[in-house]
Design a protein around this motif. Structure first.
Motif, PDB file in Angstrom:
ATOM      1  N   UNK A   1       3.714   5.607  -3.098  1.00 29.72           N
ATOM      2  CA  UNK A   1       5.029   6.172  -3.439  1.00 29.72           C
ATOM      3  C   UNK A   1       5.181   6.383  -4.950  1.00 29.72           C
ATOM      4  N   UNK A   2       4.609   5.459  -5.750  1.00 29.25           N
ATOM      5  CA  UNK A   2       4.730   5.597  -7.208  1.00 29.25           C
ATOM      6  C   UNK A   2       3.590   6.430  -7.797  1.00 29.25           C
ATOM      7  N   UNK A   3       2.872   7.143  -6.919  1.00 33.72           N
ATOM      8  CA  UNK A   3       1.895   8.114  -7.390  1.00 33.72           C
ATOM      9  C   UNK A   3       0.471   7.613  -7.517  1.00 33.72           C
ATOM     10  N   UNK A   4       0.189   6.439  -6.971  1.00 40.51           N
ATOM     11  CA  UNK A   4      -1.168   5.900  -7.029  1.00 40.51           C
ATOM     12  C   UNK A   4      -1.952   6.313  -5.778  1.00 40.51           C
ATOM     13  N   UNK A   5      -3.249   6.459  -5.937  1.00 35.23           N
ATOM     14  CA  UNK A   5      -4.123   6.765  -4.800  1.00 35.23           C
ATOM     15  C   UNK A   5      -4.602   5.429  -4.229  1.00 35.23           C
TER      16      UNK A   5
ATOM     17  N   UNK B   1       8.414   1.953   1.876  1.00 32.02           N
ATOM     18  CA  UNK B   1       7.967   1.997   0.481  1.00 32.02           C
ATOM     19  C   UNK B   1       9.120   2.010  -0.510  1.00 32.02           C
ATOM     20  N   UNK B   2      10.288   2.506  -0.099  1.00 28.10           N
ATOM     21  CA  UNK B   2      11.451   2.483  -0.987  1.00 28.10           C
ATOM     22  C   UNK B   2      11.782   1.043  -1.389  1.00 28.10           C
ATOM     23  N   UNK B   3      11.541   0.111  -0.458  1.00 28.28           N
ATOM     24  CA  UNK B   3      11.844  -1.288  -0.729  1.00 28.28           C
ATOM     25  C   UNK B   3      10.730  -2.047  -1.433  1.00 28.28           C
ATOM     26  N   UNK B   4       9.557  -1.437  -1.571  1.00 20.26           N
ATOM     27  CA  UNK B   4       8.430  -2.136  -2.207  1.00 20.26           C
ATOM     28  C   UNK B   4       8.028  -1.515  -3.550  1.00 20.26           C
ATOM     29  N   UNK B   5       8.841  -0.593  -4.057  1.00 21.88           N
ATOM     30  CA  UNK B   5       8.507   0.065  -5.330  1.00 21.88           C
ATOM     31  C   UNK B   5       8.360  -0.932  -6.478  1.00 21.88           C
ATOM     32  N   UNK B   6       9.313  -1.855  -6.599  1.00 24.36           N
ATOM     33  CA  UNK B   6       9.257  -2.818  -7.706  1.00 24.36           C
ATOM     34  C   UNK B   6       7.981  -3.649  -7.637  1.00 24.36           C
ATOM     35  N   UNK B   7       7.649  -4.100  -6.428  1.00 25.14           N
ATOM     36  CA  UNK B   7       6.428  -4.887  -6.254  1.00 25.14           C
ATOM     37  C   UNK B   7       5.210  -4.054  -6.616  1.00 25.14           C
ATOM     38  N   UNK B   8       5.170  -2.802  -6.167  1.00 25.15           N
ATOM     39  CA  UNK B   8       4.018  -1.933  -6.443  1.00 25.15           C
ATOM     40  C   UNK B   8       3.842  -1.718  -7.940  1.00 25.15           C
TER      41      UNK B   8
ATOM     42  N   UNK C   1       0.825  -1.216   0.000  1.00 28.55           N
ATOM     43  CA  UNK C   1       0.000   0.000   0.000  1.00 28.55           C
ATOM     44  C   UNK C   1       0.851   1.253   0.000  1.00 28.55           C
ATOM     45  N   UNK C   2       1.896   1.244   0.825  1.00 31.81           N
ATOM     46  CA  UNK C   2       2.818   2.381   0.851  1.00 31.81           C
ATOM     47  C   UNK C   2       3.541   2.524  -0.489  1.00 31.81           C
TER      48      UNK C   2
ATOM     49  N   UNK D   1       2.434  -4.955  -9.498  1.00 32.20           N
ATOM     50  CA  UNK D   1       1.036  -5.186  -9.111  1.00 32.20           C
ATOM     51  C   UNK D   1       0.110  -4.200  -9.827  1.00 32.20           C
ATOM     52  N   UNK D   2       0.500  -2.933  -9.898  1.00 33.53           N
ATOM     53  CA  UNK D   2      -0.319  -1.939 -10.597  1.00 33.53           C
ATOM     54  C   UNK D   2      -0.450  -2.291 -12.069  1.00 33.53           C
ATOM     55  N   UNK D   3       0.640  -2.739 -12.661  1.00 37.22           N
ATOM     56  CA  UNK D   3       0.614  -3.139 -14.079  1.00 37.22           C
ATOM     57  C   UNK D   3      -0.380  -4.280 -14.311  1.00 37.22           C
TER      58      UNK D   3
END
Length: 558
Positions: free
Chosen positions: A86-90, A415-422, A81-82, A425-427
């Motif tokens: 961080x990548x600009x999603x609500x 969130x710095x460590x979960x950016x790739x996962x985010x 979620x964080x 998942x968003x994709x």
């Protein structure tokens, strides 16, 4: 390198006023009912006002079968979620509330961990906003009214031997599993055998988490079966005339709780049904409200995917009209090694072969989740002892299963460590690839539904149930309950009913010991093996280490 404890990290959080958190989702402060400065309930008026909004993407976080090595499902839910924010999603997070029993027992809290936590951590793991106390009070009001009805003449002709409604408390207390009430003479009523369950096992909890509004709540409470007459005809809660007063007690508890992550992102924390005996998901009202005001909603389901995700899909999504866009399956290198036969004490040593051996459990879950038509991504929840070779072994294996594994370091880095996962998942959620469908149709027979879950999810050869159980299921079908989903209650540690069988076993049977009708919640509970609805404390309970320090701060929660 020494790491801070979860509670030390939580205590240092730079929390924002809850009104600022609500504003991120467009919730005006007038619609927040604050409990202090850092938590609030969202008003029913606001919930009603956003029902027509376009829906966000629904992301389910689930996991492999739990092991003593730890998987970090809630931590990953919060970290993801964080990361999305961080990548600009609500994005908003939806998780369950913590039960006092496990907190003071063995499991600990339920607010995430490390740099991926929901705060205020101490409040969430203790009394929070009083929801569980309200559920306990409503449940036990009904218990008192049943005994009171019998005492004052028993107009409904309740068979005292067939009162199925027990009492509850939110604590692990094995001494209360089986009790005798009303001892002490005529003035105290009619003695009978009964007992206590833990509050999260109450049907009232399951109902609160599946009800769409207060009217639906009151109807479902009224539909609960609490006892039987001598001719075995059912007595409903509405016959006792308790449903109205119970709804009054639950009025505030029905409203979702809004809190924040360490990174000040919104999180709804509401409800907490038992993941064995009930469906193990946060409330429908919290999830649907979040979907109406956020573009991405990250939620979780209890235990491993064979229990939590199966019930999320077959019960919660079916009943609430939800459709997940992606599933995140959490695994750890440590858990793979443990599934591969490594003892807990040896998990710190590199063992690539054991990782490969243990991946069968992960593969089984990937295949099971794909049966629901929802795309799956594996999140490798990083531990500092993981080696590059071990991580690569998991990634390589997942690729052979037609999925992708992403390393996530949210526990250590937030969130710095979960950016790739985010991003992944968003994709997937945005791709429209999900073709969600439950595992079985409503009109399938109840026993056939049990068989479908046992063979498709547990990969069992057969379901063992005697004539008494099969006849009971047929009676419920004839009484109009045949369209209900089944809620499988079994051990969380294995695909089988034997908690010691790890990995991906085949060639086993699923014995059904008992079936129970939860007519208010709207499912049939199918008890397989030994399931405790009132846990006990371990030899050294966590409560022995919980105290106030010299500064008046809580120590020992985790």
């Amino acid at each position: 390198m020494a790491f801070k404890t979860d509670i030390e990290i939580a205590r240092e959080a730079n929390k924002k006023p809850i009104q600022e958190i609500g504003a991120k989702l467009g919730i005006d402060s007038d619609h927040l009912l604050p409990y202090g400065h850092d938590k609030a309930k969202v008003s029913q008026e606001f919930i009603n006002s956003v029902k027509g909004n376009a829906k966000g993407k629904l992301i389910l976080v689930t996991a492999i079968n739990p092991t003593p090595a730890g998987e970090g499902k809630t931590t990953t839910t919060v970290g993801l979620g964080d990361g999305l924010n961080r990548i600009g999603k609500k994005a908003a997070i939806c998780i369950r509330e913590a039960s006092l029993g496990p907190n003071f027992g063995m499991k600990g809290g339920a607010a995430g961990g490390g740099k991926a936590q929901v705060v205020p951590m101490e409040d969430m793991n203790l009394h929070f906003t009083g929801d569980f106390h309200a559920i306990t009070a409503a449940h036990n009001l009904l218990s008192a009214m049943i005994d009171n009805h019998i005492y004052w003449g028993n107009e409904l002709e309740i068979d005292e031997r067939r009162v199925s409604w027990r009492r509850v408390m939110d604590m692990n207390d094995r001494a209360l599993r089986d009790t005798v009430t009303s001892l002490g003479g005529v003035a105290n009523g009619f003695p009978r055998q009964t007992g206590f369950d833990i509050t999260v096992a109450s049907e009232v909890m399951a109902i609160l988490c599946l009800a769409t509004d207060l009217n639906d709540l009151e109807k479902r409470l009224g539909d609960m079966i609490v006892a039987y007459r001598r001719d075995k005809s059912p007595i409903y809660c509405r016959d006792i005339k308790a449903d109205g007063a119970m709804t009054v007690l639950l009025k505030d508890a029905m409203q979702p709780n809004l809190v924040q992550t360490l990174e000040n992102n919104p999180a709804f924390v509401h409800g907490g049904p038992f993941a064995n005996i009930a469906h193990g998901c946060n409330s429908v009202i919290a999830t649907t409200t979040a979907l109406n005001i956020a573009d991405y909603v990250v939620t979780e389901a209890g235990f491993g995917a064979d229990l939590g995700a199966e019930k999320f899909m077959n019960i919660k999504c079916r009943k609430a009209g939800l459709s997940p866009d992606a599933v995140v399956l959490v695994a750890t290198v440590r858990a793979m090694k443990m599934n591969g036969g490594v003892a807990k004490a040896d998990l710190g040593e590199e063992n690539v072969e054991a990782v490969k051996e243990g991946c069968a459990n992960l593969g089984r879950h990937i295949g099971n989740l794909k049966q629901f038509g929802v795309p799956v991504v594996v999140a490798i929840n990083h531990f500092v002892t993981d080696t590059d070779a071990e991580i690569q072994a998991v990634k390589d294996y997942v690729e052979t299963q037609g999925s992708e594994a992403v390393l996530s370091r949210h526990w250590e880095l937030g969130s710095e460590g979960s950016e790739d996962l985010a991003r992944k998942v968003a994709e997937i959620a945005d791709s429209g690839a999900s073709q969600f469908a439950p595992l079985y149709r409503d009109d399938l027979g109840l026993f056939e539904k049990i068989e479908r879950v046992a063979t498709a999810i547990y990969r069992a050869d057969e379901v063992l149930a005697d004539a008494k159980i099969r006849n009971q299921l047929k009676e419920w079908e004839e009484a109009g309950y045949g369209n209900l989903p089944v809620c499988m209650a079994k051990t969380q540690y294995s695909f089988t009913t034997d908690p010691n069988r790890r990995g991906a076993p085949t060639g086993h049977s699923v014995p059904v010991r008992e079936v129970r009708l939860s007519a208010g919640a709207g499912f049939i509970v199918v008890i397989c093996g030994e399931i405790m609805t009132m846990p006990g404390l371990p030899r050294v309970p966590a409560s022995e280490n919980i105290r106030l320090n010299e500064e008046g701060l809580i120590e020992g929660l985790f």
